[in-house]
Design an enzyme around this catalytic site. Structure first.
Site, PDB file in Angstrom:
ATOM      1  N   MET A  28      71.763   2.311 -35.565  1.00  0.00           N
ATOM      2  CA  MET A  28      71.950   2.654 -36.975  1.00  0.00           C
ATOM      3  C   MET A  28      71.859   4.174 -37.152  1.00  0.00           C
ATOM      4  O   MET A  28      71.651   4.671 -38.257  1.00  0.00           O
ATOM      5  CB  MET A  28      70.911   1.957 -37.838  1.00  0.00           C
ATOM      6  N   HIS A  35      66.692   5.689 -28.595  1.00  0.00           N
ATOM      7  CA  HIS A  35      68.135   5.434 -28.472  1.00  0.00           C
ATOM      8  C   HIS A  35      68.693   6.116 -27.209  1.00  0.00           C
ATOM      9  O   HIS A  35      69.513   5.539 -26.498  1.00  0.00           O
ATOM     10  CB  HIS A  35      68.892   6.012 -29.668  1.00  0.00           C
ATOM     11  N   GLN A  59      71.614  -6.221 -43.179  1.00  0.00           N
ATOM     12  CA  GLN A  59      70.304  -6.501 -42.586  1.00  0.00           C
ATOM     13  C   GLN A  59      69.166  -5.876 -43.388  1.00  0.00           C
ATOM     14  O   GLN A  59      68.023  -5.884 -42.954  1.00  0.00           O
ATOM     15  CB  GLN A  59      70.264  -6.069 -41.114  1.00  0.00           C
ATOM     16  N   LYS A 147      61.616  -2.354 -28.187  1.00  0.00           N
ATOM     17  CA  LYS A 147      60.919  -2.026 -29.434  1.00  0.00           C
ATOM     18  C   LYS A 147      61.184  -3.106 -30.502  1.00  0.00           C
ATOM     19  O   LYS A 147      60.311  -3.481 -31.262  1.00  0.00           O
ATOM     20  CB  LYS A 147      61.407  -0.645 -29.879  1.00  0.00           C
ATOM     21  N   GLN A 151      64.568  -9.090 -32.204  1.00  0.00           N
ATOM     22  CA  GLN A 151      66.013  -8.864 -32.240  1.00  0.00           C
ATOM     23  C   GLN A 151      66.636  -9.121 -30.858  1.00  0.00           C
ATOM     24  O   GLN A 151      67.672  -9.781 -30.742  1.00  0.00           O
ATOM     25  CB  GLN A 151      66.255  -7.420 -32.678  1.00  0.00           C
ATOM     26  N   SER A 183      60.509   5.626 -33.722  1.00  0.00           N
ATOM     27  CA  SER A 183      61.369   4.863 -34.621  1.00  0.00           C
ATOM     28  C   SER A 183      62.027   5.821 -35.601  1.00  0.00           C
ATOM     29  O   SER A 183      61.433   6.841 -35.971  1.00  0.00           O
ATOM     30  CB  SER A 183      60.520   3.837 -35.391  1.00  0.00           C
TER      31      SER A 183
HETATM   32  P1  AMP Z   1      68.234   1.021 -34.480  1.00  0.00           P
HETATM   33  O1  AMP Z   1      69.031   2.284 -34.648  1.00  0.00           O
HETATM   34  O2  AMP Z   1      66.863   1.117 -35.034  1.00  0.00           O
HETATM   35  O3  AMP Z   1      68.998  -0.200 -34.939  1.00  0.00           O
HETATM   36  O4  AMP Z   1      68.051   0.830 -32.910  1.00  0.00           O
HETATM   37  C1  AMP Z   1      69.144   0.759 -32.033  1.00  0.00           C
HETATM   38  C2  AMP Z   1      68.665   0.313 -30.685  1.00  0.00           C
HETATM   39  O5  AMP Z   1      67.699   1.234 -30.181  1.00  0.00           O
HETATM   40  C3  AMP Z   1      67.954  -1.062 -30.741  1.00  0.00           C
HETATM   41  O6  AMP Z   1      68.341  -1.830 -29.612  1.00  0.00           O
HETATM   42  C4  AMP Z   1      66.497  -0.682 -30.687  1.00  0.00           C
HETATM   43  O7  AMP Z   1      65.673  -1.682 -30.143  1.00  0.00           O
HETATM   44  C5  AMP Z   1      66.541   0.543 -29.786  1.00  0.00           C
HETATM   45  N1  AMP Z   1      65.347   1.360 -30.003  1.00  0.00           N
HETATM   46  C6  AMP Z   1      64.863   1.828 -31.173  1.00  0.00           C
HETATM   47  N2  AMP Z   1      63.701   2.486 -30.976  1.00  0.00           N
HETATM   48  C7  AMP Z   1      63.444   2.428 -29.658  1.00  0.00           C
HETATM   49  C8  AMP Z   1      62.384   2.907 -28.820  1.00  0.00           C
HETATM   50  N3  AMP Z   1      61.360   3.586 -29.309  1.00  0.00           N
HETATM   51  N4  AMP Z   1      62.446   2.650 -27.503  1.00  0.00           N
HETATM   52  C9  AMP Z   1      63.500   1.955 -26.962  1.00  0.00           C
HETATM   53  N5  AMP Z   1      64.518   1.476 -27.696  1.00  0.00           N
HETATM   54  C10 AMP Z   1      64.489   1.703 -29.023  1.00  0.00           C
END
Ligand code: AMP
Length: 282
Positions: A28, A35, A59, A147, A151, A183
């Site tokens: 996102m 990421h 979502q 994380k 999901q 995050s």
């Molecule tokens: P998001 O942009 O929050 O939807 O995350 C995109 C992807 O990055 C998802 O698969 C998350 O699980 C992963 N992600 C987010 N934060 C972390 C983190 N701290 N460590 C590893 N993967 C992450």
């Protein structure tokens, strides 16, 4: 690196790479080290790397942070360029969900527990967009982060159930030095809230230690974790649960492959974290 916002265009473009291995990282945006760890892994494994940046409205609940979710696109594109990403797919919400859109993917039984309780409809939105993105990008491998453990479990189940021809690789959670899971939502935290937020990973560390020392009773472990988090004045626990890694059903005693998951509000920001207890890790 090419930035593409139209799904037909990216489908056409990716057709030119038939026979090459394709790694896909859906995000996102508001990219951070978490990421980047996925992108780097995809870069190492694949000939072509596609990253999607899409703040998926389906979502977010009506009272959630869709409007204020950070969208630093320029910075994100710089990160992607530096990491050697080949294509960034940034679709428009109106193209993803045109007027009259009616189709959703529901992964029953796994979506209405843990985070699904306080975020009804969230995982339906996630499963739907991931299905759409997989159909558009058609990657060989999908990279997800531990994380967001629930999901990852849901998407793996969905891929299996719907016979989607893609491998899934789940990468470990990237943390700050103090243990806080990185995050995109951490930017909402004030400096003092950020300090309190460390309690989430500390509670997981405590659980790991208790298990290492022989504790198996999940009620007791959760109660010790609760007490630790309650020590922070702005922390409000949404849930702390120890569940079976594949069914996400609570377990009474710690078993192999169980997931210790928690969601805690620090002020107005809801944070999640988790720990997997795997075979032989205790
Ligand atoms: P998001 O942009 O929050 O939807 O995350 C995109 C992807 O990055 C998802 O698969 C998350 O699980 C992963 N992600 C987010 N934060 C972390 C983190 N701290 N460590 C590893 N993967 C992450």
């Amino acid at each position: 690196m090419r930035l593409i916002s139209n799904s037909k265009k990216i489908v056409a473009k990716l057709k030119q790479y038939k026979g090459k291995s394709l790694g896909f990282v859906p995000t996102m945006g508001a990219l951070h080290e978490g990421h980047l760890s996925l992108i780097r892994r995809a870069r190492r494994d694949s000939d072509i790397v596609v990253v999607s940046i899409f703040v998926n409205p389906k979502q977010f609940g009506p009272k959630e942070d869709l409007q204020k979710y950070p969208r630093p696109l320029k910075k994100d594109l710089e990160f992607c360029r530096k990491e050697g990403v080949d294509f960034v797919f940034c679709p428009n919400p109106k193209e993803m969900y045109p007027l009259g859109y009616r189709t959703y993917v529901d992964v029953e039984g796994l979506s209405n527990c843990l985070c699904g309780i306080s975020r009804p409809g969230h995982f339906r939105g996630v499963a739907t967009i991931v299905t759409k993105l997989l159909n558009i990008v058609q990657p060989d491998t999908l990279y997800l982060g531990q994380k967001d453990a629930q999901q990852a479990v849901i998407i793996k189940r969905m891929i299996e159930d719907l016979n989607l021809p893609v491998k899934v690789r789940v990468m470990p959670t990237v943390r700050e030095e103090n243990g806080l899971a990185i995050s995109s939502r951490n930017i909402y935290l004030s400096a003092s809230e950020k300090k309190e937020a460390v309690a989430l990973s500390q509670a997981l560390k405590l659980a790991r230690l208790l298990i290492k020392n022989g504790s198996r009773d999940t009620k007791r472990i959760v109660s010790r974790m609760r007490n630790l988090i309650r020590g922070e004045k702005r922390a409000k626990i949404d849930y702390i649960e120890i569940v079976d890694m594949s069914t996400l059903k609570p377990v009474k005693r710690v078993i192999n492959n169980c997931l210790i998951a928690l969601a805690v509000r620090i002020g107005n920001t809801r944070l999640i974290d988790n720990l997997i207890i795997r075979d032989g890790s205790y």
